[in-house]
Scaffold this active site. Structure first.
Site, PDB file in Angstrom:
ATOM      1  N   ARG A  37       0.822  -1.216   0.000  1.00 26.51           N
ATOM      2  CA  ARG A  37       0.000   0.000   0.000  1.00 26.51           C
ATOM      3  C   ARG A  37       0.859   1.271   0.000  1.00 26.51           C
ATOM      4  O   ARG A  37       0.499   2.269  -0.607  1.00 26.51           O
ATOM      5  CB  ARG A  37      -0.938   0.013   1.218  1.00 26.51           C
ATOM      6  CG  ARG A  37      -2.154  -0.872   1.033  1.00 26.51           C
ATOM      7  CD  ARG A  37      -3.091  -0.806   2.229  1.00 26.51           C
ATOM      8  NE  ARG A  37      -4.294  -1.585   1.979  1.00 26.51           N
ATOM      9  CZ  ARG A  37      -5.235  -1.806   2.899  1.00 26.51           C
ATOM     10  NH1 ARG A  37      -5.106  -1.323   4.111  1.00 26.51           N
ATOM     11  NH2 ARG A  37      -6.318  -2.514   2.590  1.00 26.51           N
ATOM     12  N   LYS A 199     -17.662 -18.823   3.036  1.00 25.14           N
ATOM     13  CA  LYS A 199     -19.087 -18.780   3.345  1.00 25.14           C
ATOM     14  C   LYS A 199     -19.929 -18.102   2.276  1.00 25.14           C
ATOM     15  O   LYS A 199     -19.592 -17.015   1.804  1.00 25.14           O
ATOM     16  CB  LYS A 199     -19.291 -18.026   4.658  1.00 25.14           C
ATOM     17  CG  LYS A 199     -18.773 -18.788   5.856  1.00 25.14           C
ATOM     18  CD  LYS A 199     -19.058 -18.031   7.116  1.00 25.14           C
ATOM     19  CE  LYS A 199     -18.705 -18.885   8.332  1.00 25.14           C
ATOM     20  NZ  LYS A 199     -18.878 -18.114   9.566  1.00 25.14           N
ATOM     21  N   GLY A 356      -8.294  -9.914   0.744  1.00 24.15           N
ATOM     22  CA  GLY A 356      -7.096 -10.312   1.477  1.00 24.15           C
ATOM     23  C   GLY A 356      -6.554 -11.688   1.119  1.00 24.15           C
ATOM     24  O   GLY A 356      -5.376 -11.837   0.782  1.00 24.15           O
ATOM     25  N   GLY A 379     -12.426  -4.865   2.225  1.00 24.69           N
ATOM     26  CA  GLY A 379     -13.841  -4.511   2.344  1.00 24.69           C
ATOM     27  C   GLY A 379     -14.355  -3.651   1.193  1.00 24.69           C
ATOM     28  O   GLY A 379     -15.453  -3.864   0.689  1.00 24.69           O
TER      29      GLY A 379
HETATM   30  C1  3PG Z   1      -8.534  -1.991   5.350  1.00 26.26           C
HETATM   31  O1  3PG Z   1      -7.418  -2.273   5.753  1.00 26.26           O
HETATM   32  O2  3PG Z   1      -9.321  -2.829   4.900  1.00 26.26           O
HETATM   33  C2  3PG Z   1      -8.907  -0.532   5.318  1.00 26.26           C
HETATM   34  O3  3PG Z   1      -7.835   0.242   5.704  1.00 26.26           O
HETATM   35  C3  3PG Z   1     -10.133  -0.262   6.150  1.00 26.26           C
HETATM   36  O4  3PG Z   1      -9.899  -0.517   7.499  1.00 26.26           O
HETATM   37  P1  3PG Z   1     -11.120  -0.719   8.487  1.00 26.26           P
HETATM   38  O5  3PG Z   1     -11.759  -2.032   8.108  1.00 26.26           O
HETATM   39  O6  3PG Z   1     -10.562  -0.696   9.873  1.00 26.26           O
HETATM   40  O7  3PG Z   1     -12.083   0.419   8.231  1.00 26.26           O
END
Ligand code: 3PG
Ligand code: MG
Length: 402
Positions: A37, A199, A356, A379
């Protein structure tokens, strides 16, 4: 998709640029274990420096619950950030707003860089507080957002702040949005989605949205067990969500009504336990022994997905095909990763992957650089695949801005 301002649309010479980054990187004993990142952010900082901007980098780190937490300081990121931008100095402000921040930012000359302490040390960040956003806005003349991976959070530095200053997407945000648009909004067909992971329940919205977008959907990983079970197959002791059977059947019905072809595993690698080097064997999908677990898709299924990849012009991939962290159950994921890389390199496939586990699997296969785009967002990538509007993306839109 809406249009965005980019760095080309901003005049930043001599100006203070508030750059929202995502420096939420894995840290072990104070050392960054994956700098992807940071490295991907560097070109935006370099571009701003080249134009004579004063660059003020801000980010969240971890989840400190709105108060200072020394274990979640951004201090350990000063050196890695400096390294990523050619060893330039990075000044640090121990608070992201107030006098401390103003002093540090006020001392910057054109072409210099400062990093502010963790935004989430203040409650106002996650609350999207207008007051907190105004306190941040005092530190800058323009705003640049390069944190696609945090764009699903309606937080002050992402949402409220974007409306207080002239705003634009950084080069990383731009690349991420371009890749996702090419994959799902204006793709070259046929489009194949490969969805794996544990899931069905966590990916219902994603599957529903994807079914309306793609020509073929291949489902693997433990989530496929739930669909197989819903179709009346015996999955032995495999991980599956039996209470999701109705949902699973509805998904398959939706796919058939939308003309989306679904590929489910036709064979599986089974073992008595999820243990390294366990005795594993491949069986047809209707011959899974009652005392065994499905831990990977079998060679016939790898062949089916491989053939679908050869037909496809565009691929969206989220989720591993098997329990890839535990060899030998990594085989299908590794083979498919290599095939995706080969087809992409041959110019036959536009491939976009994210999440991830998927990123880890591609790194393990050594092909991260050989796909068209691998998103470091978790996310945010998933919410994009659910067709949801991301607050951080919406805030940058020109014209129909909220
Ligand atoms: C992540 O690493 O997925 C983002 O930086 C968001 O982090 P968070 O889920 O703590 O909002
Ligand atoms: Mg996260």
């Amino acid at each position: 998709m809406a249009r965005f301002r980019t760095l080309d649309d901003l005049d930043v010479r001599g100006k203070r640029v508030l750059l929202r980054a995502d420096l939420n990187v894995p840290l072990k004993d104070g050392v960054v274990t994956d700098a992807t990142r940071i490295e991907r952010l560097a070109p935006t900082i370099e571009a701003l420096i080249a134009q004579g901007a004063k660059v003020v980098v801000m980010s969240h780190f971890g989840r400190p619950q709105g108060r200072p937490d020394p274990t979640l300081s951004l201090r350990p990121l000063i050196a890695p950030l400096a390294k990523a931008i050619g060893g330039r100095d990075v000044a640090f402000a121990a608070d992201c707003i107030g006098d401390e921040a103003k002093t540090v930012v006020g001392a910057l000359r054109p072409g210099e860089v400062a990093l502010l302490e963790n935004l989430r040390f203040h409650k106002g960040e996650e609350a999207n507080s207008p007051d907190f956003a105004r306190a941040l806005a005092e530190l800058g003349d323009v705003y640049v957002d390069d944190a696609f991976s945090a764009a699903h959070r309606a937080h002050a530095s992402i949402a409220a702040l974007a409306h207080l200053l002239p705003a634009a997407a950084g080069t990383l945000m731009e690349a991420e949005l371009a890749a996702l648009t090419a994959a799902l909004e204006m793709p070259t067909r046929p489009v194949l989605a490969l969805v794996g992971g544990a899931k069905v329940s966590t990916k219902l919205d994603l599957l529903r949205f994807i079914i309306g977008k793609v020509d073929t959907l291949a489902i693997a990983g433990a989530m496929a067990n739930t669909l197989l079970f819903a179709e009346g197959k015996s999955v032995g002791r495999s991980l599956s969500e039996r209470d999701m059977a109705d949902n699973a059947r509805r998904l398959l019905a939706l796919a058939s009504s939308r003309g989306c072809r679904v590929i489910l595993p036709e064979d599986a690698v089974v073992a008595a336990a999820l243990e390294p080097r366990s005795a594993a064997r491949s069986v047809p999908i209707d011959a899974v022994p009652e005392d065994m677990m499905i831990l990977d898709v079998g060679p016939r299924t790898v062949g089916l997905i491989g053939a679908a990849l050869e037909e496809a012009r565009t691929l969206v991939w989220n989720g591993p095909l098997g329990a890839f962290e535990t060899p030998p159950f990594d085989r299908a994921t590794m083979e498919i990763a290599k095939k995706v890389a080969e087809l992409t390199q041959a110019g036959k496939l536009l491939s976009v992957a994210g999440g991830g586990d998927t990123v880890a699997a591609l790194a393990a296969a050594g092909v991260t650089d050989q796909l068209t785009y691998v998103s470091t967002a978790g996310g945010a990538f998933l919410e994009w695949l659910e067709g949801r509007e991301l607050p951080g993306v919406a805030a940058l839109a020109v014209g129909d801005a909220p």
